[in-house]
Design a protein around this motif. Structure first.
Motif, mmCIF file in Angstrom:
data_model
loop_
_atom_site.group_PDB
_atom_site.id
_atom_site.type_symbol
_atom_site.label_atom_id
_atom_site.label_comp_id
_atom_site.label_asym_id
_atom_site.label_seq_id
_atom_site.Cartn_x
_atom_site.Cartn_y
_atom_site.Cartn_z
ATOM 1 N N GLY A 56 -28.633 -13.494 -31.053
ATOM 2 C CA GLY A 56 -28.819 -14.898 -31.410
ATOM 3 C C GLY A 56 -30.123 -15.467 -30.873
ATOM 4 N N ARG A 57 -30.376 -15.203 -29.606
ATOM 5 C CA ARG A 57 -31.566 -15.764 -28.990
ATOM 6 C C ARG A 57 -32.834 -15.133 -29.526
ATOM 7 N NH1 ARG A 57 -31.448 -19.081 -24.562
ATOM 8 N NH2 ARG A 57 -33.568 -19.254 -25.335
ATOM 9 N N LEU A 58 -32.783 -13.847 -29.791
ATOM 10 C CA LEU A 58 -34.003 -13.166 -30.238
ATOM 11 C C LEU A 58 -34.312 -13.471 -31.699
ATOM 12 C CD1 LEU A 58 -33.694 -9.713 -28.414
ATOM 13 C CD2 LEU A 58 -35.110 -11.670 -27.810
ATOM 14 N N VAL A 59 -33.293 -13.785 -32.479
ATOM 15 C CA VAL A 59 -33.556 -14.177 -33.867
ATOM 16 C C VAL A 59 -34.316 -15.498 -33.892
ATOM 17 C CG1 VAL A 59 -32.445 -15.095 -35.943
ATOM 18 C CG2 VAL A 59 -31.671 -12.933 -34.981
ATOM 19 N N GLY A 60 -33.963 -16.371 -32.950
ATOM 20 C CA GLY A 60 -34.701 -17.624 -32.844
ATOM 21 C C GLY A 60 -34.203 -18.673 -33.817
ATOM 22 N N SER A 112 -19.475 -19.510 -31.633
ATOM 23 C CA SER A 112 -19.574 -20.738 -30.859
ATOM 24 C C SER A 112 -20.999 -21.201 -30.629
ATOM 25 C CB SER A 112 -18.865 -20.556 -29.516
ATOM 26 O OG SER A 112 -19.561 -19.611 -28.740
ATOM 27 N N GLU A 113 -21.950 -20.274 -30.662
ATOM 28 C CA GLU A 113 -23.286 -20.702 -30.261
ATOM 29 C C GLU A 113 -24.367 -20.567 -31.303
ATOM 30 O OE1 GLU A 113 -24.552 -19.385 -26.419
ATOM 31 O OE2 GLU A 113 -22.450 -19.104 -25.873
ATOM 32 N N PHE A 114 -24.106 -19.807 -32.331
ATOM 33 C CA PHE A 114 -25.163 -19.616 -33.324
ATOM 34 C C PHE A 114 -24.637 -19.896 -34.720
ATOM 35 C CE2 PHE A 114 -26.074 -16.945 -29.647
ATOM 36 C CZ PHE A 114 -27.301 -17.457 -29.273
ATOM 37 N N PRO A 115 -24.364 -21.156 -34.993
ATOM 38 C CA PRO A 115 -23.785 -21.520 -36.286
ATOM 39 C C PRO A 115 -24.709 -21.179 -37.454
ATOM 40 C CG PRO A 115 -24.481 -23.480 -35.073
ATOM 41 C CD PRO A 115 -24.577 -22.337 -34.126
ATOM 42 N N GLY A 116 -25.980 -21.041 -37.161
ATOM 43 C CA GLY A 116 -26.914 -20.723 -38.243
ATOM 44 C C GLY A 116 -26.830 -19.279 -38.702
ATOM 45 N N LEU A 117 -26.131 -18.468 -37.933
ATOM 46 C CA LEU A 117 -26.029 -17.050 -38.283
ATOM 47 C C LEU A 117 -24.618 -16.743 -38.761
ATOM 48 C CD1 LEU A 117 -27.968 -15.552 -35.231
ATOM 49 C CD2 LEU A 117 -28.824 -15.978 -37.542
ATOM 50 N N SER A 118 -24.515 -16.051 -39.875
ATOM 51 C CA SER A 118 -23.170 -15.704 -40.335
ATOM 52 C C SER A 118 -22.977 -14.198 -40.214
ATOM 53 C CB SER A 118 -22.957 -16.169 -41.774
ATOM 54 O OG SER A 118 -23.750 -15.412 -42.642
ATOM 55 N N VAL A 119 -21.858 -13.811 -39.633
ATOM 56 C CA VAL A 119 -21.602 -12.408 -39.351
ATOM 57 C C VAL A 119 -20.919 -11.748 -40.546
ATOM 58 C CG1 VAL A 119 -20.445 -10.802 -37.814
ATOM 59 C CG2 VAL A 119 -21.398 -12.923 -36.906
#
Lengths: 346, 346
Positions: free
Chosen positions: A186-190, A221-228
């Motif tokens: 999550g953090r590295l995707v930015g 919980s923390e990266f709503p912009g990313l969908s798994v």
DNA sequence: CTGTTAGCGCTTTCAC
DNA sequence: GTGAAAGCGCTAACAG
């Protein structure tokens, strides 16, 4: 300023004199052996406490004569991580023999519960301690409990069987490992948003399932912009991992992150590079010859790692401490979740 | 499949018989003591080699009688990291006394070369080994060399004096630690461009200077979008660190990253939160009560950490191995650069 | 130069 | 129930 630790240097004899008994009796009390009157036990224990007496391990070790035998039950096959553990055990051989310890490595099909259980049962009797890479299955649990009941010290290694009465687990918290992987992806995707792929060996493996659970937790919980995306299963094999991932990348153009939960790394990297087009943040597990290279090349961004050397040594030390009745240094034996990136490669 | 390690169990007596000499002679050869004819030495060594004989450490330890004494020379003052090391030494006390080892902690002003050198000199004679948090200065180097010449085993701890003939360094590679910090700041900032601030204790401290060097290396070569501002010196104090950083943040609106090289973390966090306005990626060192809280709150993004418990135990084990003439398990004693984020907090 | 010997502090029979 | 005594394998005096 100076502060001195460990001033004492009493011996069994001193305690014996103080308690008004013989050496042998103190020894019996020290090891909770039967055949001592309860009252005597109390007197001796009191003397031990009062002087905070510590028996000299070297003397004890020397006196008992027979060497201690430990067995490591490891997966057969060519899992590089397991091979590293075995290699580190080999590096300890001088250390072991200077202490008259013998370590036997037994490889078996740990994925077949009955085979594994059989291997464990066969060990009963001729071993003081067993370290086992365990599958969490009822018959394995039973085999472990039987060993424990027979007086053998048992530690689970890398993969735990929490429901068994094993004395210790040497390995990481896989849920936390998955969370760590999630946070990194999550953090590295930015700022970007997009999809995240997961490749696992099998969701039936406890450690893989736990890692995925932790990963999804953080993602949700923390990266709503990313969908798994749904978990791909590559059976820890290169070819299959490559195929399933390649197919997925073909269908989704906006994959920005990838979590490889188990092995099959070679195939994953291949699929990724073949897909070309834009950097995908790639986080996987363990530092091997391959992942090291991928990290240096910038193909992989981070590896979540459990130190195999540490696991090998911790397992031996824990078994030894258990066998001797010494306390375990929990802090020392705890296996940490290492984040390895290019610049802190070990 | 099974493979057995360490089959042997010979004793000195066996070697003596095989070499046609007495126990005492084998012992002399084993410890390179003088007074043995070169030819005899060869014969004995041959027998030792041939059988890959390993003396029983427990027996040796028991026979020598007198306990081994080690001293830890630590900085006076309230550096939380150093206090953690001392605390972990304390936790080993049962382990130590069961082995009849004594560890004395001596605190001194390690930043004053002559005071430190004096402290080290005073230790000569009454110690088998010394671990020292060393300042790299000629008189300290001389004091270390004197200790070594007197037969004392010396390891430098946390901070090295490479030019001295110390037997071992227990600590991290600070240049690599700085590089790791740089990579983290760069990667976590993401696509944004802007300025990066550095707060150090003092650029005169070897470890701080090395970390900054590594940090700049990575910044320059890999993150051209980020420009590093001149290093601020906070003397590892909260107040001063806060002041210098607050002033800097006042002058530059586009600071996107911050590397805190040493202590003074409380002040750094204060300045950052007072400045408000947009998240600054914040990477620092060591896991303490404070940095743990900041990581959990999301104020700090990552801590580069060296495990204080590991350092304490490694220093003891290395001193012990050196004193016994045992080989050092380099892999085990190597201190790794840990990346600690919220989800893999130890 | 080399060998003999008396322990180190426990564990473990074997007697009482 | 409890105690006495013989080592475990090595080190360190002390003889020779």
């Amino acid at each position: 300023m100076a502060e001195t630790l460990t001033p004492t240097a009493l011996t069994l004899k001193d305690i014996a004199r103080e308690a008004g008994v013989s050496l042998a009796t103190v020894d019996r009390v020290l090891h909770n052996r039967p055949g001592v009157r309860p009252d005597t036990v109390r007197r001796v224990k009191a003397a031990i406490e009062r002087n905070s007496f510590q028996p000299h391990v070297a003397a004890a070790e020397l006196a008992r004569g027979r060497a201690r035998r430990f067995a490591f039950v490891m997966p057969s096959g060519s899992n590089p991580f397991m091979q590293q553990i075995e290699a580190y055990l080999g590096e300890m051989s001088a250390w072991l023999s200077a202490r008259r310890l013998s370590v036997e490595t037994v490889t078996t099909d740990v994925f077949d519960p009955s085979v594994l259980a059989g291997t464990l049962e066969a060990l009963s009797g001729d071993c003081d301690g067993v370290a086992v890479v365990a599958l969490d299955h009822p018959s394995v649990r039973a085999a472990i409990n039987d060993l424990v009941d027979a007086g053998t010290k048992v530690v689970t290694l890398v993969s735990d069987v929490p429901s068994a009465r094993r004395h210790h687990y040497v390995g990481i918290d896989n849920i936390a490992a998955g969370r760590t992987a999630g946070a990194l992806v999550g953090r590295l995707v930015g700022q970007k948003s997009g999809k995240v792929a997961i490749v696992a060996g099998s969701q039936g493996l406890r450690d893989h399932a736990e890692r995925i659970f932790g990963f999804n937790q953080v993602m949700a919980s923390e990266f709503p912009g990313l969908s798994v995306l749904p978990v791909l299963e590559g059976r820890d094999e290169d070819d299959r991992s490559e195929q399933v991932l390649a197919r997925l990348l073909g269908r989704h153009a906006d994959v920005v992150g990838l979590y490889n939960v188990g092995a099959g790394t070679q195939g994953v990297a291949k699929a990724l590079s073949d897909a070309g087009e834009g950097k995908v943040v790639f986080v996987g597990h363990d530092v091997t010859v391959l992942t090291r290279r991928l990290l240096l090349q910038g193909v992989m961004d981070a590896a979540i790692s459990q130190n195999p050397g540490h696991e090998a040594r911790a397992a031996v030390r824990v078994l030894l401490a258990l066998a001797r009745g010494e306390p375990i240094l929990r802090e020392q034996e705890k296996i940490r979740i290492d984040i390895v990136m290019r610049d802190n490669l070990p």
